[in-house]
Write an enzyme that holds these catalytic residues in place. Sequence first.
Site, PDB file in Angstrom:
ATOM      1  N   GLU A  46      34.117  60.333  39.011  1.00 50.42           N
ATOM      2  CA  GLU A  46      32.896  61.032  39.388  1.00 50.42           C
ATOM      3  C   GLU A  46      32.370  60.322  40.638  1.00 50.42           C
ATOM      4  OE1 GLU A  46      29.424  60.554  36.910  1.00 50.42           O
ATOM      5  OE2 GLU A  46      28.430  62.282  37.824  1.00 50.42           O
ATOM      6  N   ARG A 276      39.554  50.507  28.241  1.00 48.28           N
ATOM      7  CA  ARG A 276      39.131  50.155  29.594  1.00 48.28           C
ATOM      8  C   ARG A 276      39.237  48.647  29.789  1.00 48.28           C
ATOM      9  NH1 ARG A 276      34.037  52.807  29.477  1.00 48.28           N
ATOM     10  NH2 ARG A 276      34.158  52.609  31.727  1.00 48.28           N
ATOM     11  N   LYS A 286      28.961  50.897  35.911  1.00 42.22           N
ATOM     12  CA  LYS A 286      28.417  51.371  37.188  1.00 42.22           C
ATOM     13  C   LYS A 286      26.921  51.123  37.261  1.00 42.22           C
ATOM     14  CE  LYS A 286      31.569  55.149  38.410  1.00 42.22           C
ATOM     15  NZ  LYS A 286      31.680  56.614  38.498  1.00 42.22           N
TER      16      LYS A 286
END
Length: 573
Positions: A46, A276, A286
């Site tokens: 994204e 992850r 983020k």
Amino acid sequence: MTEAEVLNNTETGDSKTPVNFIQTIISEDLRTGKNGGRVHTRFPPEPNGYLHIGHAKSICLNFGLAAANNGITNLRFDDTNPSKEEVEYVESIKTDVRWLGFDWEDRLFYASDYFELLYSFAVQLIKAGKAFVCDLSAQEIKDYRGTLTEPGKESPYRNRSVEENLDLFERMRAGEFEDGSRVLRAKINMASPNLNMRDPVIYRILRATHHRTVDKWCIYPMYDYAHPLSDALEAITHSVCTLEFADHRPLYEWFIDNVDYDSAKYGRPQQIEFARLNLTHTVMSKRKLRQLVEEGYVSGWDDPRMPTISGLRRRGYTPASIRDFCERIGVAKRDSMVDIALLEHCIREELNFKAPRVMAVLQPLKVIIDNYPEGQVEWLEAENNPEDPEAGSRKIPFSREIYIEQEDFMENPPKKFFRLVPGGEIRLKSAYIIKCEEVVKDEQGNIIELHCTYDPDSKSGGPTAGRKVKGTSHWVSALHAIPAEVRLYDHLFLQEDPEGDETEDFTSNINPGSLESLTACMLEPSLVDAVTGNRYQFMRQGYFCVDPDSTPDKMVFNRIVSLRDTWAKMQKK
RNA sequence: UGGAAGGUGGUCUAAUGGUAGGACCAUGGACUUUGACUCCAUUAGUGCAGGUUCGAGUCCUGCCCUUCCAACCA
């Protein structure tokens, strides 16, 4: 690598990297002829922030899996939420993926490319009685959803007629309703133990300018709806994502199964989840990275202490070292926390072979060699890289006044200190052995310079150079030295897991010593030609690269990583 | 306490039901005109309890622990 080679590797076990569970799935799919033998992956960021080392793991995985199986990989921006997305981010992401060494060729896509199609699929769902327009507020939807342990209640709007739903959805698109006043929902099962299946929202009204479609739309599809269908439209075979999406897989499959996107042509994508990456002494979310930038804890997304790709790049990490790291950490489904020392190992290993050696004195101590003729300069031969004979050699100037590292001299040394001490000797790398004759101090008792004598018979490389002394120091000729700034970096966070304690603000764990700027450093003159991005080993200290802040008048270097330092370890004990 | 996914040395990751291996880290040593590199060595592991089996990290049962899920974010 071909399929046969992959399988062969599995059998012989001589593969450098063991096959991970996803490769095992792909090998099986290839064996059974699923997807017609195609392997097509995608990396779907994204564009709402900069890529970090965790994304690098995903990029290496997706592109690597495809490459290893004669497949291809798309770069697709998941741009369904214009309120958070910007072109700045899409540009940085493209730069970073390319820099890492991967090529999406002509397959650059955006979920927004499919907005019109996705809309028609939604109409399809409505016509099939599988989606409805819901007038409940966000809070009401939440209340109706139920909890982890209790089923939800059906929306009172759930049984609107197809005609009314069609009309309302069309008017949502036309902008007749306010933001947040209505949504389109899939009609699935409000009693499902999986909350994602409780009539999830698939379209919301949101008046925000999109970085690509601008103001064409005021309704935007949700991730859960757009993602599987984007995968399908790109004929993705293996849709690799992180663990937190595992609960979404039934929904992913629901849309694949209930929308007629011509599966005969595009095939059927399969979602596979992996864990992850977490790295010690840093943060990866983020939100937290953005906070570090916005609140000024670091200088920007590319601050060399950041785990972002742009930060690592500026720090001096190479694409190959990051790819190597991603290979070594492996891929699995269990949560893990990789020691950042492994990343450091990867860059040291590469640079040990590739980085030219130079001498740089970070904290200079003036040394005057009393018996060396005043005004004389000798240009001595110095090896560029002992690990690489092809690297050749260079000339470095030696003269009466030089600088050595302050920490290479001690007036009252501890045992095992084999550098320069009063009355003692040390080898100057690629030059002579010197002996310390006198220590000069200022009024406060600080050592300001040393007077030494040199042994003319000890010249490096000469016929009588054979005499051994225990220590060797780097040095630079005072007359020829280039002044420079050197920035030393340490872990951004003191604790291994700065996010470990949720009750505490993670910023309280920031390492106050993560950046140490040394502004009085002295470099050997060969560095005059160094340009931004050049990497060197400053002998006995570490690997450094020229920072973009550097100018010919004021050079600036970043320490990428220190050399392993056994002496420092001994001192700590 | 609903659902899902996981638990192999300090860390990451391997092991058709058949010698628990590799890498990083750590420690000790050799070498060294980088206390680097390299080389050698060492410590240390299958969450727990049962069961099946000649044999279990792997299969079965129960338990324990960890992570994720209740945005009109992705």
